[in-house]
Write a protein that holds these residues in place. Structure first.
Motif, PDB file in Angstrom:
ATOM      1  N   LEU A 288       0.826  -1.209   0.000  1.00 15.83           N
ATOM      2  CA  LEU A 288       0.000   0.000   0.000  1.00 15.83           C
ATOM      3  C   LEU A 288       0.863   1.263   0.000  1.00 15.83           C
ATOM      4  CD1 LEU A 288      -2.872  -0.906   2.493  1.00 15.83           C
ATOM      5  CD2 LEU A 288      -3.106  -0.438   0.054  1.00 15.83           C
ATOM      6  N   VAL A 289       1.916   1.268   0.814  1.00 21.79           N
ATOM      7  CA  VAL A 289       2.819   2.417   0.847  1.00 21.79           C
ATOM      8  C   VAL A 289       3.505   2.579  -0.500  1.00 21.79           C
ATOM      9  CG1 VAL A 289       4.911   3.349   1.898  1.00 21.79           C
ATOM     10  CG2 VAL A 289       3.169   2.294   3.331  1.00 21.79           C
ATOM     11  N   ASN A 290       3.931   1.465  -1.094  1.00 21.50           N
ATOM     12  CA  ASN A 290       4.577   1.523  -2.400  1.00 21.50           C
ATOM     13  C   ASN A 290       3.623   2.081  -3.459  1.00 21.50           C
ATOM     14  OD1 ASN A 290       6.849   0.727  -4.230  1.00 21.50           O
ATOM     15  ND2 ASN A 290       5.243  -0.548  -5.114  1.00 21.50           N
ATOM     16  N   SER A 291       2.367   1.647  -3.445  1.00 17.01           N
ATOM     17  CA  SER A 291       1.384   2.145  -4.411  1.00 17.01           C
ATOM     18  C   SER A 291       1.100   3.631  -4.197  1.00 17.01           C
ATOM     19  CB  SER A 291       0.087   1.345  -4.305  1.00 17.01           C
ATOM     20  OG  SER A 291       0.288  -0.003  -4.669  1.00 17.01           O
ATOM     21  N   THR A 292       1.076   4.050  -2.927  1.00 16.94           N
ATOM     22  CA  THR A 292       0.820   5.464  -2.638  1.00 16.94           C
ATOM     23  C   THR A 292       1.946   6.346  -3.158  1.00 16.94           C
ATOM     24  OG1 THR A 292      -0.442   4.873  -0.660  1.00 16.94           O
ATOM     25  CG2 THR A 292       0.400   7.123  -0.795  1.00 16.94           C
ATOM     26  N   ILE A 293       3.182   5.958  -2.899  1.00 12.42           N
ATOM     27  CA  ILE A 293       4.320   6.739  -3.389  1.00 12.42           C
ATOM     28  C   ILE A 293       4.353   6.736  -4.915  1.00 12.42           C
ATOM     29  CG2 ILE A 293       6.842   6.864  -3.437  1.00 12.42           C
ATOM     30  CD1 ILE A 293       6.875   5.806  -0.599  1.00 12.42           C
ATOM     31  N   GLY A 294       4.066   5.585  -5.512  1.00  9.88           N
ATOM     32  CA  GLY A 294       4.028   5.519  -6.970  1.00  9.88           C
ATOM     33  C   GLY A 294       2.946   6.406  -7.556  1.00  9.88           C
ATOM     34  N   ALA A 295       1.769   6.425  -6.927  1.00  9.16           N
ATOM     35  CA  ALA A 295       0.681   7.283  -7.404  1.00  9.16           C
ATOM     36  C   ALA A 295       1.063   8.757  -7.281  1.00  9.16           C
ATOM     37  CB  ALA A 295      -0.589   6.999  -6.600  1.00  9.16           C
ATOM     38  N   PHE A 332      16.594  20.838  -9.601  1.00  5.46           N
ATOM     39  CA  PHE A 332      17.077  20.596  -8.236  1.00  5.46           C
ATOM     40  C   PHE A 332      15.981  20.905  -7.227  1.00  5.46           C
ATOM     41  CE2 PHE A 332      18.729  22.830  -4.441  1.00  5.46           C
ATOM     42  CZ  PHE A 332      19.318  21.750  -3.790  1.00  5.46           C
ATOM     43  N   LEU A 333      15.277  22.013  -7.421  1.00  2.00           N
ATOM     44  CA  LEU A 333      14.194  22.382  -6.509  1.00  2.00           C
ATOM     45  C   LEU A 333      13.075  21.343  -6.558  1.00  2.00           C
ATOM     46  CD1 LEU A 333      13.052  24.525  -4.566  1.00  2.00           C
ATOM     47  CD2 LEU A 333      12.025  25.648  -6.558  1.00  2.00           C
ATOM     48  N   VAL A 334      12.718  20.907  -7.765  1.00  7.69           N
ATOM     49  CA  VAL A 334      11.658  19.902  -7.912  1.00  7.69           C
ATOM     50  C   VAL A 334      12.103  18.569  -7.306  1.00  7.69           C
ATOM     51  CG1 VAL A 334      10.273  18.591  -9.568  1.00  7.69           C
ATOM     52  CG2 VAL A 334      10.730  21.022  -9.950  1.00  7.69           C
ATOM     53  N   GLY A 335      13.347  18.167  -7.608  1.00  9.98           N
ATOM     54  CA  GLY A 335      13.856  16.912  -7.069  1.00  9.98           C
ATOM     55  C   GLY A 335      13.930  16.919  -5.560  1.00  9.98           C
ATOM     56  N   LEU A 336      14.318  18.060  -4.984  1.00  9.22           N
ATOM     57  CA  LEU A 336      14.377  18.178  -3.522  1.00  9.22           C
ATOM     58  C   LEU A 336      12.984  18.014  -2.917  1.00  9.22           C
ATOM     59  CD1 LEU A 336      16.126  18.809  -1.022  1.00  9.22           C
ATOM     60  CD2 LEU A 336      15.611  21.240  -1.408  1.00  9.22           C
ATOM     61  N   TRP A 337      11.980  18.615  -3.558  1.00 10.28           N
ATOM     62  CA  TRP A 337      10.607  18.488  -3.057  1.00 10.28           C
ATOM     63  C   TRP A 337      10.161  17.031  -3.073  1.00 10.28           C
ATOM     64  CZ3 TRP A 337       6.770  20.704  -0.486  1.00 10.28           C
ATOM     65  CH2 TRP A 337       5.513  20.140  -0.601  1.00 10.28           C
ATOM     66  N   PHE A 338      10.360  16.349  -4.199  1.00 12.18           N
ATOM     67  CA  PHE A 338       9.932  14.960  -4.298  1.00 12.18           C
ATOM     68  C   PHE A 338      10.719  14.069  -3.340  1.00 12.18           C
ATOM     69  CE2 PHE A 338       7.942  16.097  -8.379  1.00 12.18           C
ATOM     70  CZ  PHE A 338       6.747  15.400  -8.253  1.00 12.18           C
ATOM     71  N   PHE A 339      12.008  14.335  -3.170  1.00  6.53           N
ATOM     72  CA  PHE A 339      12.817  13.517  -2.266  1.00  6.53           C
ATOM     73  C   PHE A 339      12.325  13.650  -0.829  1.00  6.53           C
ATOM     74  CE2 PHE A 339      16.378  13.197   0.723  1.00  6.53           C
ATOM     75  CZ  PHE A 339      16.774  11.894   0.486  1.00  6.53           C
ATOM     76  N   VAL A 340      12.083  14.879  -0.381  1.00  2.00           N
ATOM     77  CA  VAL A 340      11.655  15.102   0.998  1.00  2.00           C
ATOM     78  C   VAL A 340      10.279  14.490   1.245  1.00  2.00           C
ATOM     79  CG1 VAL A 340      10.989  16.869   2.680  1.00  2.00           C
ATOM     80  CG2 VAL A 340      13.064  17.159   1.317  1.00  2.00           C
ATOM     81  N   CYS A 342       8.626  12.113  -0.518  1.00  2.00           N
ATOM     82  CA  CYS A 342       8.616  10.653  -0.638  1.00  2.00           C
ATOM     83  C   CYS A 342       9.340  10.002   0.541  1.00  2.00           C
ATOM     84  CB  CYS A 342       9.263  10.222  -1.961  1.00  2.00           C
ATOM     85  SG  CYS A 342       8.266  10.610  -3.410  1.00  2.00           S
ATOM     86  N   ALA A 343      10.411  10.643   1.025  1.00  2.00           N
ATOM     87  CA  ALA A 343      11.102  10.121   2.202  1.00  2.00           C
ATOM     88  C   ALA A 343      10.188  10.149   3.422  1.00  2.00           C
ATOM     89  CB  ALA A 343      12.367  10.933   2.471  1.00  2.00           C
ATOM     90  N   TYR A 344       9.368  11.193   3.530  1.00  4.79           N
ATOM     91  CA  TYR A 344       8.415  11.266   4.648  1.00  4.79           C
ATOM     92  C   TYR A 344       7.387  10.145   4.557  1.00  4.79           C
ATOM     93  CZ  TYR A 344       4.699  12.913   7.702  1.00  4.79           C
ATOM     94  OH  TYR A 344       3.728  12.994   8.669  1.00  4.79           O
ATOM     95  N   LEU A 345       6.839   9.915   3.366  1.00  2.00           N
ATOM     96  CA  LEU A 345       5.861   8.842   3.189  1.00  2.00           C
ATOM     97  C   LEU A 345       6.486   7.477   3.483  1.00  2.00           C
ATOM     98  CD1 LEU A 345       4.056  10.028  -0.073  1.00  2.00           C
ATOM     99  CD2 LEU A 345       3.190  10.138   2.278  1.00  2.00           C
ATOM    100  N   ALA A 346       7.733   7.293   3.046  1.00  2.00           N
ATOM    101  CA  ALA A 346       8.414   6.023   3.322  1.00  2.00           C
ATOM    102  C   ALA A 346       8.639   5.837   4.817  1.00  2.00           C
ATOM    103  CB  ALA A 346       9.740   5.972   2.568  1.00  2.00           C
ATOM    104  N   SER A 347       8.968   6.923   5.531  1.00  2.00           N
ATOM    105  CA  SER A 347       9.176   6.812   6.984  1.00  2.00           C
ATOM    106  C   SER A 347       7.871   6.467   7.700  1.00  2.00           C
ATOM    107  CB  SER A 347       9.743   8.121   7.535  1.00  2.00           C
ATOM    108  OG  SER A 347       8.786   9.175   7.453  1.00  2.00           O
ATOM    109  N   ILE A 348       6.751   7.013   7.204  1.00  2.00           N
ATOM    110  CA  ILE A 348       5.447   6.660   7.778  1.00  2.00           C
ATOM    111  C   ILE A 348       5.166   5.182   7.538  1.00  2.00           C
ATOM    112  CG2 ILE A 348       2.962   7.027   7.596  1.00  2.00           C
ATOM    113  CD1 ILE A 348       4.444   9.228   9.080  1.00  2.00           C
ATOM    114  N   GLY A 349       5.513   4.687   6.345  1.00  2.00           N
ATOM    115  CA  GLY A 349       5.325   3.276   6.055  1.00  2.00           C
ATOM    116  C   GLY A 349       6.130   2.384   6.979  1.00  2.00           C
TER     117      GLY A 349
END
Length: 356
Positions: A288-295, A332-340, A342-349
Motif C-alpha cells: 500500500l505504501v509503495n502504491s501510494t508513493i508511486g501514485a 534541483f528544486l523539484v527533485g528536492l521536493w519529491f525527495f523530501v 517521498c522520504a516522509y511517506l516512506a518513513s510513515i510506512g
C-alpha cells in the motif's frame, strides 16, 4: 556508565558488520569513497562555487555552482505557474492545507498526537477538498475567478495526487471486498474485470480517455474541466491498484478469523470492519505504501494532457532566454521536493510496519 556501554556495544556490532570480512571491508570502503565523492561534488556546486542571492545574477554565466538568484526570482513561478501573481496567496493556502491534512492523517495512522476520530478526519477531508476547489477557482465570496487552465505547479500536483489517493483508497477497499466475496458472483466478476482491465491499460491511455472521451459521453450542455476529468480518472485508476494490495492482505488471513467472528454472531459488515479489514490492511502495508508513493510520483505524467504540474512549471522557468542555462537549478528544486515528501511517506510506512 550503562549508556556508554550500550553505545560502545552498538559501535562494535556496526564495525563488525561493516569490516568483519574482506568482502564487507571492500564494499564498505568503496561505499564510503563514493559517498565522500558525491558529498564533495555537492559541496562544490551548492556552496563553494555558488552565486549567492545577494550577488549579481550576471555572475551566474561563468560559474560552476548553483545560481541562487535564479531560484530567488523563479521559485514562485515554479510553485504556482501562470496562476495570477497577485492571487498567489490562494494556491499557497491550498498547498499548505493539503500538506497539513496529509501530515495530520499520517500522525493519526501512527498513533501520534494530535489524533482525531475517523469520522472527524473524513469530514475534515471532505470540507477541505471542497475548499480547495473553491480557492483555486474563485468566482464566489468576492474572489476573482481563475480559469482551470491557469492552475499550475505545486497546487495541481497535490490536488491530483493527494485527493486522488484519498478518494481512491475507500473505493479500492470496496473493490477488494467485492472480489473476494462469494455470495454475489456478479459483484465478484465485475470487480475482477474492472481491476484487470484498469491495471492492464497504461496510465497515459486512461488520462487521454479522461480528457478527450469523458466529456463526449456527458449530457449536452454539461461541461467538465480538465482538472476534474483528470482527477476522476486517477481515482478510478489508483483504486484498482489499492484493491489488489488489499486483496492480497484479505487472502493471507487465516480462515479461522472470519469463522470466529461468524461464531460470535457478527454481521458481514461488523466482521469486516472490526476483524477482517484491519488485519488485512496491516498485512498489505508494504504494498500500500509503495502504491501510494508511486501514485504520487506518477502524477507528473499529467503534463502530456496539457496540465502543468511542478515539473512542467520548472521547465517553463528556464525557458526565459536570460535563464536558459539554469535547468539544473529548476530541477534541483523539484527533485528536492519529491525527495523530501517521498522520504516522509516512506518513513510513515516503516513506522506503520513496526506498529503492525
Amino acid at each position: 556508565m550503562m549508556i556508554a556501554s550500550i553505545g560502545k556495544g552498538h559501535t562494535t556490532v556496526l564495525m563488525k558488520a561493516a569490516f568483519g570480512s574482506p568482502l564487507a571491508a571492500l564494499l564498505s570502503t568503496v561505499s564510503m569513497l563514493l559517498i565522500g565523492l558525491i558529498a564533495w561534488v555537492a559541496l562544490r556546486w551548492a556552496v563553494i562555487f555558488a552565486v549567492w542571492p545577494w550577488q549579481s545574477a550576471d555572475l551566474c554565466s561563468g560559474t560552476q555552482g548553483i545560481c541562487w538568484p535564479f531560484l530567488v526570482e523563479k521559485t514562485r513561478f515554479i510553485l504556482f505557474g501562470t496562476f495570477p501573481y497577485d492571487l498567489h496567496a490562494r494556491p499557497a493556502v491550498v498547498s499548505i492545507l493539503l500538506c497539513a491534512l496529509t501530515v495530520l492523517t499520517c500522525r493519526h495512522m501512527t498513533a501520534l498526537r494530535p489524533r482525531l476520530s475517523v469520522t472527524h478526519l473524513a469530514i475534515l477531508w471532505g470540507v477541505s477538498i471542497v475548499l480547495t476547489f473553491v480557492l483555486m477557482a474563485g468566482g464566489v465570496f468576492g474572489m476573482e475567478a481563475v480559469d482551470p487552465v491557469r492552475w499550475n505547479g505545486l497546487p495541481i500536483l497535490l490536488m491530483l495526487s493527494i485527493i486522488a489517493v484519498v478518494l481512491a483508497f475507500p473505493f479500492g477497499i470496496l473493490l477488494a471486498l467485492a472480489r473476494v466475496q462469494d455470495r454475489y458472483w456478479f459483484l465478484a466478476r465485475f470487480s475482477s474485470i474492472y481491476i484487470e482491465i484498469t491495471r492492464g491499460v497504461p496510465m497515459l491511455t486512461i488520462l487521454f480517455v479522461g480528457i478527450f472521451v469523458l466529456p463526449l459521453v456527458l449530457p449536452a450542455g454539461v461541461a467538465i474541466s480538465p482538472v476534474v476529468a483528470t482527477l476522476t480518472v486517477l481515482v478510478f485508476f489508483h483504486a484498482s491498484y489499492f484493491a489488489e494490495d488489499i486483496r492480497s492482505g484479505l487472502l493471507s488471513l487465516p480462515a479461522g478469523q472470519a469463522e470466529a467472528a461468524d461464531s460470535l454472531g457478527m454481521s458481514y459488515w461488523q466482521k469486516t470492519r472490526m476483524i477482517v479489514l484491519p488485519q488485512a490492511i496491516r498485512r498489505s502495508l508494504p504494498s500500500l505504501v509503495n502504491s501510494t508513493i508511486g501514485a504520487y510520483k506518477d502524477t507528473s505524467l499529467v503534463v502530456v494532457v496539457g496540465i502543468l504540474d511542478l515539473t512542467a512549471t520548472a521547465r517553463m522557468s528556464f525557458g526565459d532566454p536570460e535563464w536558459r542555462s539554469h535547468a539544473v537549478e529548476a530541477y534541483f528544486l523539484v527533485g528536492l521536493w519529491f525527495f523530501v515528501t517521498c522520504a516522509y511517506l516512506a518513513s510513515i510506512g516503516r513506522c506503520l510496519h513496526k506498529k503492525a
